[in-house]
Write a protein that holds these residues in place. Structure first.
Motif, PDB file in Angstrom:
ATOM      1  N   PHE A 131      -3.537  10.063  -9.066  1.00  0.00           N
ATOM      2  CA  PHE A 131      -3.851   9.169  -9.362  1.00  0.00           C
ATOM      3  C   PHE A 131      -4.869   8.305  -9.973  1.00  0.00           C
ATOM      4  O   PHE A 131      -6.299   9.029 -10.409  1.00  0.00           O
ATOM      5  N   ASN A 132      -4.649   6.979 -10.596  1.00  0.00           N
ATOM      6  CA  ASN A 132      -6.076   6.712 -11.960  1.00  0.00           C
ATOM      7  C   ASN A 132      -6.903   5.797 -11.622  1.00  0.00           C
ATOM      8  O   ASN A 132      -6.118   4.952 -10.218  1.00  0.00           O
ATOM      9  N   ALA A 179       0.150  -0.893  -0.015  1.00  0.00           N
ATOM     10  CA  ALA A 179       0.388  -0.040  -0.021  1.00  0.00           C
ATOM     11  C   ALA A 179       0.858   1.114   0.275  1.00  0.00           C
ATOM     12  O   ALA A 179       0.865   2.052  -0.759  1.00  0.00           O
ATOM     13  N   LYS A 180       1.699   1.001   1.115  1.00  0.00           N
ATOM     14  CA  LYS A 180       2.460   2.296   0.739  1.00  0.00           C
ATOM     15  C   LYS A 180       3.514   2.682  -0.064  1.00  0.00           C
ATOM     16  O   LYS A 180       3.524   3.807  -0.918  1.00  0.00           O
ATOM     17  N   THR A 183       1.346  12.737   3.085  1.00  0.00           N
ATOM     18  CA  THR A 183       1.781  10.954   3.672  1.00  0.00           C
ATOM     19  C   THR A 183       1.290   9.783   2.120  1.00  0.00           C
ATOM     20  O   THR A 183       0.991  10.461   1.690  1.00  0.00           O
ATOM     21  N   TRP A 184       1.558   8.752   2.528  1.00  0.00           N
ATOM     22  CA  TRP A 184       1.333   7.222   1.808  1.00  0.00           C
ATOM     23  C   TRP A 184       0.217   7.865   0.955  1.00  0.00           C
ATOM     24  O   TRP A 184      -0.791   7.527  -0.328  1.00  0.00           O
ATOM     25  N   PHE A 185      -0.630   7.627   2.136  1.00  0.00           N
ATOM     26  CA  PHE A 185      -2.673   8.361   1.479  1.00  0.00           C
ATOM     27  C   PHE A 185      -3.343   9.288   1.106  1.00  0.00           C
ATOM     28  O   PHE A 185      -3.988   8.966   0.189  1.00  0.00           O
ATOM     29  N   GLU A 186      -2.525  10.261   1.252  1.00  0.00           N
ATOM     30  CA  GLU A 186      -3.146  11.802   1.444  1.00  0.00           C
ATOM     31  C   GLU A 186      -4.020  11.884  -0.243  1.00  0.00           C
ATOM     32  O   GLU A 186      -5.048  12.136  -0.523  1.00  0.00           O
ATOM     33  N   LEU A 187      -2.524  11.164  -1.704  1.00  0.00           N
ATOM     34  CA  LEU A 187      -3.201  11.891  -2.614  1.00  0.00           C
ATOM     35  C   LEU A 187      -4.503  10.969  -3.579  1.00  0.00           C
ATOM     36  O   LEU A 187      -3.793  10.617  -4.314  1.00  0.00           O
ATOM     37  N   ALA A 241       2.025   8.230  -5.558  1.00  0.00           N
ATOM     38  CA  ALA A 241       1.302   9.777  -6.381  1.00  0.00           C
ATOM     39  C   ALA A 241       2.309  10.902  -5.632  1.00  0.00           C
ATOM     40  O   ALA A 241       2.113  12.209  -6.053  1.00  0.00           O
ATOM     41  N   ARG A 242       2.802  10.674  -4.261  1.00  0.00           N
ATOM     42  CA  ARG A 242       4.030  11.849  -3.968  1.00  0.00           C
ATOM     43  C   ARG A 242       4.951  11.990  -5.118  1.00  0.00           C
ATOM     44  O   ARG A 242       4.943  13.219  -5.178  1.00  0.00           O
ATOM     45  N   THR A 243       5.096  11.054  -5.693  1.00  0.00           N
ATOM     46  CA  THR A 243       6.437  10.851  -6.672  1.00  0.00           C
ATOM     47  C   THR A 243       5.615  12.537  -7.553  1.00  0.00           C
ATOM     48  O   THR A 243       6.647  13.420  -8.490  1.00  0.00           O
TER      49      THR A 243
END
Length: 269
Positions: A196-197, A169-170, A185-189, A176-178
């Motif tokens: 993210f698609n 998951a991370k 955080t890993w989940f915010e986006l 998305a962060r990249t």
């Protein structure tokens, strides 16, 4: 004997009458009786209800919207200096709650004797039936909470280092962060179409299942349970803590012993 049950085994063992057409029905009935008469002490990971119970299509937006509660308390020290303490904790109102059927299934398991294994992850909202502050008696007892939490974290990191469990998951969130080219955080986006698609949202929904598997095993080890009962037979063609390579590693490193429901039944016959 202390047995941790996976999703696919706790359900038929807790409610064998709902699985009368299953080829292993007799084993489910027997294991249910073994729990009732105290030969088996049964456990299930809380992540089955905090994360896995959320519908797959809702997982990405739910994770993206989670935010921990922040509380700042200002005090004055005896020598007159101001002090501020900031704490982070889960906002339980963010959890969508369990379905009526999932709640019924959980209640039946608890009445039978199942207890929840705590799986501490900072800021994790919990539905009301599995909140330890409201229902401490529903959780497995342990004599050294700090040691158990440390062990859970240690094993969780070791599982992630193998690229499975929470790591999947991370990695997806990191994409998305990249793309966003900013800290997050890993989940915010996860619910932002710019980063993210839809295919990746489906991927995160699947990765949540692997996350739960990893946390279940980490909790199983942290609580010192004897057997892990599951029907999950992940092949080596996909990264999973349940595949043969990782099972061998868990057995060698942590003495984890996996059994199916039939194999568990055979141990008591």
């Amino acid at each position: 004997m202390r047995v941790t049950f996976d999703t696919n085994t706790y359900r038929p063992v807790a409610e064998p009458d709902r699985y009368t057409n299953h080829p292993d029905h007799a084993a489910f009935v027997y294991l249910n009786e073994a729990i009732r008469d105290g030969r088996i002490a049964p456990f299930i990971g809380e992540a089955l209800f905090t994360i896995e119970a959320i519908r797959k299509v809702a997982r990405a937006p739910y994770l993206a919207g989670r935010r921990p509660q922040t509380e700042i308390v200002e005090t004055t020290t005896p020598d007159g200096h101001a002090r501020a303490t900031m704490t982070f904790g889960p906002d339980h109102s963010q959890h969508p709650g369990l379905s009526e059927r999932e709640t019924e299934r959980l209640e039946n398991a608890l009445k039978l004797g199942f207890r929840l294994l705590a799986q501490p992850r900072i800021g994790t909202p919990r539905p009301e039936p599995v909140r330890p502050d409201l229902h401490p008696d529903r959780f497995a007892a342990d004599t050294d909470i700090a040691a158990r939490q440390d062990k859970f974290a240690e094993v969780g990191r070791a599982i992630e280092d193998r690229g499975v469990g929470f790591a999947r998951a991370k990695v997806i969130g990191a994409r998305a962060r990249t793309r966003a080219k900013r800290p997050a955080t890993w989940f915010e986006l996860l619910d932002d179409d710019r980063f993210f698609n839809d295919d990746e949202r489906k991927e995160i929904a699947s990765a949540v299942g692997e996350w739960v598997d990893g946390d279940n095993i980490a909790a199983h080890i942290a609580y010192g349970n004897d057997l892990f009962c599951t029907e999950d037979k992940a092949g080596n063609n996909r990264p999973s803590i349940m595949n043969a390579d990782n099972r061998n590693w868990l057995a060698a490193e942590y003495s984890v012993r996996f059994v199916t429901a039939l194999e568990l039944h055979a141990l008591f016959c």
